[in-house]
Design a protein around this motif. Structure first.
Motif, short mmCIF file in Angstrom:
data_model
loop_
_atom_site.label_atom_id
_atom_site.label_comp_id
_atom_site.label_asym_id
_atom_site.label_seq_id
_atom_site.Cartn_x
_atom_site.Cartn_y
_atom_site.Cartn_z
N SER A 49 0.74 -16.61 -45.04
CA SER A 49 1.57 -17.13 -46.13
C SER A 49 0.79 -17.17 -47.44
CB SER A 49 2.06 -18.54 -45.80
OG SER A 49 2.86 -18.53 -44.67
N GLY A 50 -0.46 -17.59 -47.36
CA GLY A 50 -1.31 -17.61 -48.55
C GLY A 50 -1.49 -16.21 -49.13
N THR A 51 -1.65 -15.24 -48.26
CA THR A 51 -1.79 -13.85 -48.71
C THR A 51 -0.52 -13.38 -49.41
OG1 THR A 51 -3.32 -13.38 -46.90
CG2 THR A 51 -2.25 -11.48 -47.95
N ARG A 52 0.62 -13.68 -48.80
CA ARG A 52 1.90 -13.28 -49.40
C ARG A 52 2.09 -13.94 -50.76
NH1 ARG A 52 6.51 -15.82 -49.54
NH2 ARG A 52 5.92 -17.29 -47.92
N ILE A 53 1.80 -15.23 -50.86
CA ILE A 53 1.94 -15.95 -52.14
C ILE A 53 0.98 -15.37 -53.17
CG2 ILE A 53 1.54 -18.18 -53.25
CD1 ILE A 53 2.62 -19.44 -50.59
N ASN A 86 3.09 -6.19 -48.58
CA ASN A 86 3.03 -7.61 -48.22
C ASN A 86 2.95 -7.79 -46.70
OD1 ASN A 86 3.29 -9.70 -50.48
ND2 ASN A 86 4.65 -8.06 -51.13
N CYS A 87 3.72 -7.02 -45.95
CA CYS A 87 3.70 -7.14 -44.48
C CYS A 87 2.36 -6.72 -43.91
CB CYS A 87 4.81 -6.30 -43.86
SG CYS A 87 6.44 -7.02 -44.07
N VAL A 88 1.85 -5.58 -44.35
CA VAL A 88 0.57 -5.09 -43.82
C VAL A 88 -0.57 -6.02 -44.22
CG1 VAL A 88 -1.11 -3.21 -43.97
CG2 VAL A 88 1.30 -2.68 -43.68
N ALA A 89 -0.63 -6.41 -45.49
CA ALA A 89 -1.70 -7.29 -45.95
C ALA A 89 -1.62 -8.66 -45.27
CB ALA A 89 -1.63 -7.45 -47.47
N THR A 137 -0.28 -9.38 -42.33
CA THR A 137 -0.62 -9.24 -40.91
C THR A 137 -2.12 -9.09 -40.72
OG1 THR A 137 1.52 -8.24 -40.43
CG2 THR A 137 -0.24 -7.86 -38.83
N LEU A 138 -2.73 -8.20 -41.49
CA LEU A 138 -4.18 -7.99 -41.36
C LEU A 138 -4.96 -9.26 -41.72
CD1 LEU A 138 -4.54 -4.37 -42.76
CD2 LEU A 138 -4.62 -5.12 -40.37
N ALA A 139 -4.56 -9.91 -42.81
CA ALA A 139 -5.23 -11.16 -43.21
C ALA A 139 -5.01 -12.24 -42.14
CB ALA A 139 -4.72 -11.63 -44.56
N GLY A 140 -3.79 -12.30 -41.59
CA GLY A 140 -3.46 -13.30 -40.58
C GLY A 140 -4.20 -13.11 -39.27
N ILE A 141 -4.77 -11.94 -39.06
CA ILE A 141 -5.58 -11.70 -37.86
C ILE A 141 -7.07 -11.84 -38.16
CG2 ILE A 141 -6.29 -9.93 -36.18
CD1 ILE A 141 -3.39 -8.85 -36.34
N PHE A 142 -7.54 -11.16 -39.19
CA PHE A 142 -8.98 -11.05 -39.39
C PHE A 142 -9.61 -12.24 -40.11
CE2 PHE A 142 -7.66 -6.67 -38.55
CZ PHE A 142 -8.47 -6.44 -37.46
#
Length: 179
Positions: A111-115, A129-132, A134-139
């Motif tokens: 959520s922070g990445t999307r914002i 937004n989806c790729v960034a 997802t990747l941020a939410g994992i790594f």
């Protein structure tokens, strides 16, 4: 028919096809070759396109769903075999063993990445937004986990709840650590 039974019987054929695939090792070895990957991608993309566009050349929704399911299953088998050959599964295993830290922190990070992308960088492209996210939410949670478990004051964040050992009369905590 009630929705549960409808879904069960609708997708039962794919479950059974998977059983047949698993019993035919030779078939899996053949379709798992690099030469079949492009054919698998094209077959899946074509059947998915026809199904989603509604211009099925077969004039049957059931047959279209069946062909998409079979093509998708073959593609997944191909990609799995190639991932195994490329030692990609060790990366997935590493991520899978740390799914609890990912689960605990992914929503905040994604959520922070999307914002950040939308409000600060003004990037409103859905794919980016989806790729960034997802990747941020994992790594990023994996990175946080590495830092947190090294510190004795924060390692408790990834410990199982306290357990009372009845034989010894003591309390044990176990840090969630995997290879």
């Amino acid at each position: 028919m009630p929705e549960t039974f409808n879904n069960t019987f609708q997708f039962l054929i794919f479950f059974n096809i998977g059983i047949l695939f698993s019993q035919s090792r030779r078939f899996i070895l053949i379709i798992g070759q690099w030469s079949f990957l492009l054919a698998g991608i094209i077959a899946f993309a074509a059947t998915e396109y026809f199904y989603l566009s509604g211009i099925s050349p077969f004039n049957s929704t059931i047959l279209s769903k069946f062909l998409v399911g079979v093509a998708g299953s073959v593609l997944v088998v191909q990609l799995s075999r190639l991932a195994l050959a490329a030692n990609f599964l060790s990366i997935l295993s590493y991520i899978g063993k740390r799914s609890l830290p990912i689960y605990l922190a992914h929503m905040l990070v994604a959520s922070g990445t999307r914002i950040f992308l939308l409000k600060i960088l003004k990037v409103d492209n859905l794919a980016i937004n989806c790729v960034a996210g997802t990747l941020a939410g994992i790594f990023i949670p994996l990175f946080l986990y590495k830092i947190i478990v090294k510190n004795e004051y924060t390692a408790w964040l990834f410990m199982f709840p306290k357990k009372i050992d009845k034989k010894r009369g003591s309390i044990r905590q176990t840090i969630i650590k995997t290879a």
